[in-house]
Design an enzyme around this catalytic site. Structure first.
Site, PDB file in Angstrom:
ATOM      1  N   GLY A 182      36.387  15.915  70.712  1.00  0.00           N
ATOM      2  CA  GLY A 182      37.373  15.458  69.739  1.00  0.00           C
ATOM      3  C   GLY A 182      37.743  16.590  68.807  1.00  0.00           C
ATOM      4  N   GLN A 218      41.104  20.620  61.348  1.00  0.00           N
ATOM      5  CA  GLN A 218      40.194  21.627  61.913  1.00  0.00           C
ATOM      6  C   GLN A 218      40.941  22.841  62.447  1.00  0.00           C
ATOM      7  OE1 GLN A 218      37.934  18.568  64.398  1.00  0.00           O
ATOM      8  NE2 GLN A 218      36.402  20.129  63.973  1.00  0.00           N
ATOM      9  N   CYS A 262      29.890  19.404  65.704  1.00  0.00           N
ATOM     10  CA  CYS A 262      31.287  19.519  65.280  1.00  0.00           C
ATOM     11  C   CYS A 262      31.739  20.944  65.572  1.00  0.00           C
ATOM     12  CB  CYS A 262      31.384  19.230  63.783  1.00  0.00           C
ATOM     13  SG  CYS A 262      33.048  19.388  63.116  1.00  0.00           S
ATOM     14  N   LEU A 263      32.965  21.085  66.098  1.00  0.00           N
ATOM     15  CA  LEU A 263      33.483  22.422  66.397  1.00  0.00           C
ATOM     16  C   LEU A 263      33.607  23.269  65.131  1.00  0.00           C
ATOM     17  CD1 LEU A 263      36.199  21.503  69.047  1.00  0.00           C
ATOM     18  CD2 LEU A 263      33.892  22.372  69.442  1.00  0.00           C
ATOM     19  N   HIS A 288      33.860   9.994  63.601  1.00  0.00           N
ATOM     20  CA  HIS A 288      33.717  11.397  63.197  1.00  0.00           C
ATOM     21  C   HIS A 288      35.095  12.032  62.953  1.00  0.00           C
ATOM     22  CE1 HIS A 288      31.789  15.553  63.856  1.00  0.00           C
ATOM     23  NE2 HIS A 288      33.079  15.801  63.890  1.00  0.00           N
ATOM     24  N   GLU A 289      36.008  11.818  63.902  1.00  0.00           N
ATOM     25  CA  GLU A 289      37.319  12.490  63.797  1.00  0.00           C
ATOM     26  C   GLU A 289      38.157  11.888  62.671  1.00  0.00           C
ATOM     27  OE1 GLU A 289      37.578  15.222  65.244  1.00  0.00           O
ATOM     28  OE2 GLU A 289      35.953  14.938  66.667  1.00  0.00           O
ATOM     29  N   HIS A 333      37.335  13.292  59.423  1.00  0.00           N
ATOM     30  CA  HIS A 333      37.936  14.610  59.153  1.00  0.00           C
ATOM     31  C   HIS A 333      39.258  14.482  58.394  1.00  0.00           C
ATOM     32  CE1 HIS A 333      35.546  17.765  60.999  1.00  0.00           C
ATOM     33  NE2 HIS A 333      35.468  17.139  62.151  1.00  0.00           N
TER      34      HIS A 333
END
Ligand code: ZN
Length: 156
Positions: free
Chosen positions: A46, A51, A88-89, A130-131, A134
């Site tokens: 995701g 991000q 997480c990226l 999670h996304e 963000h």
């Protein structure tokens, strides 16, 4: 294929509230394509627009079933709990234990600005929560139980 630079924890844009999308423009179509490219290239499941430095309420997800585009997503309902590792990226090389809902039902617009409902359990529920966090400037490290742990880099 175009990759975008993934912003890393500490970058202030990750802490800003993202803005609603009101129309799909060629720039947004390109952004969505680039977000998928960036997510697949980095082996993520995701990615949220902040991000990659864009303050818009856009998320892409692919937990292995189907690629999803979620524009202006809203969590309608959650059920249960799951506790497990999350990464997480924007926090490369680390994982931490986070408790999330076991099930989530989300309303969003697709890339044609058509409303749809997505239901997820397990990884998809975790990923949706999670996304969407963000988009409100919330990072999983805010919710982690205990310390972040190092992960070995993938060899591929
Ligand atoms: Zn993340």
């Amino acid at each position: 294929m175009a990759l975008r630079n993934v912003r890393i924890l500490g970058d202030e844009i990750l802490r800003k509230k993202a803005k609603e999308v009101t129309e799909i423009t060629p720039r947004i179509e390109e952004l969505i394509d680039d977000m998928f490219d960036t997510m697949y290239e980095t082996n993520g499941v995701g990615l949220a627009a902040p991000q990659v430095g864009i303050r818009k309420r856009i998320v892409v997800i692919d937990c292995g079933d189907q690629p999803l585009v979620l524009i202006n997503p809203v969590i309608l309902e959650t059920k249960g709990e799951q506790t497990g590792n999350e990464g997480c990226l924007s926090v490369p090389g680390k994982v931490g234990i986070v408790t999330r809902p076991q099930y989530a039902r989300v309303k969003a617009l697709n890339e044609n600005m058509e409303e749809y409902i997505i239901e997820g359990e397990d990884l998809l529920a975790r990923c949706l929560c999670h996304e969407i966090d963000h988009l409100d400037g919330i990072m999983y490290v805010d919710k982690v139980e205990g310390e972040l742990m190092e992960v070995e880099p993938d060899e591929d």
